[in-house]
Each structure stands twice: as C-alpha cells, then as structure tokens.
Scaffold this motif. Structure first.
Motif, PDB file in Angstrom:
ATOM      1  N   LEU A   1     -37.753 -23.674 142.682  1.00  0.00           N
ATOM      2  CA  LEU A   1     -36.547 -23.336 142.102  1.00  0.00           C
ATOM      3  C   LEU A   1     -35.754 -24.767 142.237  1.00  0.00           C
ATOM      4  O   LEU A   1     -35.135 -25.025 141.034  1.00  0.00           O
ATOM      5  CB  LEU A   1     -35.788 -22.359 142.822  1.00  0.00           C
ATOM      6  N   VAL A   2     -35.816 -25.694 142.961  1.00  0.00           N
ATOM      7  CA  VAL A   2     -35.139 -26.815 143.025  1.00  0.00           C
ATOM      8  C   VAL A   2     -35.550 -27.405 141.786  1.00  0.00           C
ATOM      9  O   VAL A   2     -34.653 -28.355 141.316  1.00  0.00           O
ATOM     10  CB  VAL A   2     -34.972 -27.688 144.406  1.00  0.00           C
ATOM     11  N   ILE A   3     -36.710 -27.664 141.507  1.00  0.00           N
ATOM     12  CA  ILE A   3     -37.331 -28.361 140.563  1.00  0.00           C
ATOM     13  C   ILE A   3     -36.720 -28.125 139.260  1.00  0.00           C
ATOM     14  O   ILE A   3     -36.231 -28.825 138.329  1.00  0.00           O
ATOM     15  CB  ILE A   3     -38.756 -28.764 140.575  1.00  0.00           C
ATOM     16  N   ILE A   4     -36.933 -26.484 139.010  1.00  0.00           N
ATOM     17  CA  ILE A   4     -36.523 -25.984 137.776  1.00  0.00           C
ATOM     18  C   ILE A   4     -34.943 -26.188 137.530  1.00  0.00           C
ATOM     19  O   ILE A   4     -34.439 -26.594 136.535  1.00  0.00           O
ATOM     20  CB  ILE A   4     -36.740 -24.620 137.731  1.00  0.00           C
ATOM     21  N   PHE A   5     -34.129 -26.233 138.412  1.00  0.00           N
ATOM     22  CA  PHE A   5     -32.907 -26.412 138.436  1.00  0.00           C
ATOM     23  C   PHE A   5     -32.291 -27.728 138.352  1.00  0.00           C
ATOM     24  O   PHE A   5     -31.260 -28.035 137.494  1.00  0.00           O
ATOM     25  CB  PHE A   5     -31.995 -25.674 139.622  1.00  0.00           C
ATOM     26  N   ILE A   6     -33.123 -28.632 138.926  1.00  0.00           N
ATOM     27  CA  ILE A   6     -32.859 -30.111 138.558  1.00  0.00           C
ATOM     28  C   ILE A   6     -33.056 -30.295 136.994  1.00  0.00           C
ATOM     29  O   ILE A   6     -32.400 -31.242 136.482  1.00  0.00           O
ATOM     30  CB  ILE A   6     -33.634 -30.970 139.347  1.00  0.00           C
ATOM     31  N   ILE A   7     -34.118 -30.065 136.492  1.00  0.00           N
ATOM     32  CA  ILE A   7     -34.571 -30.292 135.016  1.00  0.00           C
ATOM     33  C   ILE A   7     -33.261 -29.502 134.336  1.00  0.00           C
ATOM     34  O   ILE A   7     -32.767 -30.136 133.337  1.00  0.00           O
ATOM     35  CB  ILE A   7     -35.731 -29.446 134.582  1.00  0.00           C
ATOM     36  N   LEU A   8     -32.855 -28.239 134.730  1.00  0.00           N
ATOM     37  CA  LEU A   8     -31.684 -27.677 133.859  1.00  0.00           C
ATOM     38  C   LEU A   8     -30.473 -28.588 134.032  1.00  0.00           C
ATOM     39  O   LEU A   8     -29.795 -28.742 132.988  1.00  0.00           O
ATOM     40  CB  LEU A   8     -31.474 -26.291 134.399  1.00  0.00           C
ATOM     41  N   GLY A   9     -30.253 -29.020 135.026  1.00  0.00           N
ATOM     42  CA  GLY A   9     -29.060 -30.054 135.434  1.00  0.00           C
ATOM     43  C   GLY A   9     -29.000 -31.054 134.366  1.00  0.00           C
ATOM     44  O   GLY A   9     -28.178 -31.518 133.912  1.00  0.00           O
TER      45      GLY A   9
END
Length: 122
Positions: free
Chosen positions: A54-62
């Motif tokens: 999830l951290v990777i997905i949220f970094i991409i979203l950020g």
C-alpha cells in the motif's frame, strides 16, 4: 535616465525575482506535501493491515497529485502571461493597421498632387 527611473527599474526587477523565487518555493511545497502525506498514510495503512504494498500505491498517488498541483500552478502563471502577450499583439496589430491607413491617405495626397501638376503642365 535619472535616479528615480533607475530606482523604479531596480524595484521592478527585484519584484520579478521575488515572484520567480516564490513560484519555485510554491512548486516545491506543492510537489512534496502530497508525496509525504501519501507516504505517511500508506505506511500507517500497511502497518494496520499487515501488508507491504500500500505504501508504494500511495506514493504513486502522491506523486500524481503533486504533478497535477504543479501543472495547475504553472498553467495559471502562464495564462496570465499569455493573456498579456495577446493584448500586446493586438495593440501592435492595431498600430500597424493605423499606420497603413495613414500611409494610404498620404499616398492618395501625393497622387492627387501629381495629377494636379501634370494638368498644369499641359
């Protein structure tokens, strides 16, 4: 150029430098805040749910949110300049038309003068 004009020009140049610096700072902040906020949210969700992705997905979203924010800022900045540039182009186009109108009038006067002179010679 007197002292007052030089001072006014210097202040205007300093104003442009300050605007550019504030824009760079604003772009940096608007890029970093969404990335770190999404990193934090992704990390907390990963910890809470016991996952690793999830951290990777949220970094991409950020990063995407940051790019969108920066794009909006830059677009607004250049829209103002583009509008000013179009106004300047219209002003010079109007000047050119007015010049041509006056030149045509002057040419007509010379043509009338030439016609009168040739009539007198005959």
């Amino acid at each position: 150029m007197d002292k007052a004009d030089r001072e006014k020009k210097r202040r205007s140049e300093m104003s442009e430098v300050v605007k550019a610096m504030s824009m760079v700072i604003q772009i940096g902040i608007n890029m970093m805040v969404p990335v770190f906020l999404c990193l934090f949210i992704g990390y907390k969700l990963d910890k809470w749910l016991g996952t690793n992705y999830l951290v990777i997905i949220f970094i991409i979203l950020g990063v995407l949110a940051g790019f969108k924010s920066v794009y909006s800022i830059i677009k607004g900045f250049f829209e103002k300049n583009l509008r000013k540039e179009k106004e300047n182009q219209q002003y010079f186009a109007d000047l050119y038309k007015e010049r041509n109108r006056h030149m045509t009038y002057i040419d007509d006067l010379y043509d009338m003068d030439d016609a009168e002179n040739t009539d007198m010679l005959e």
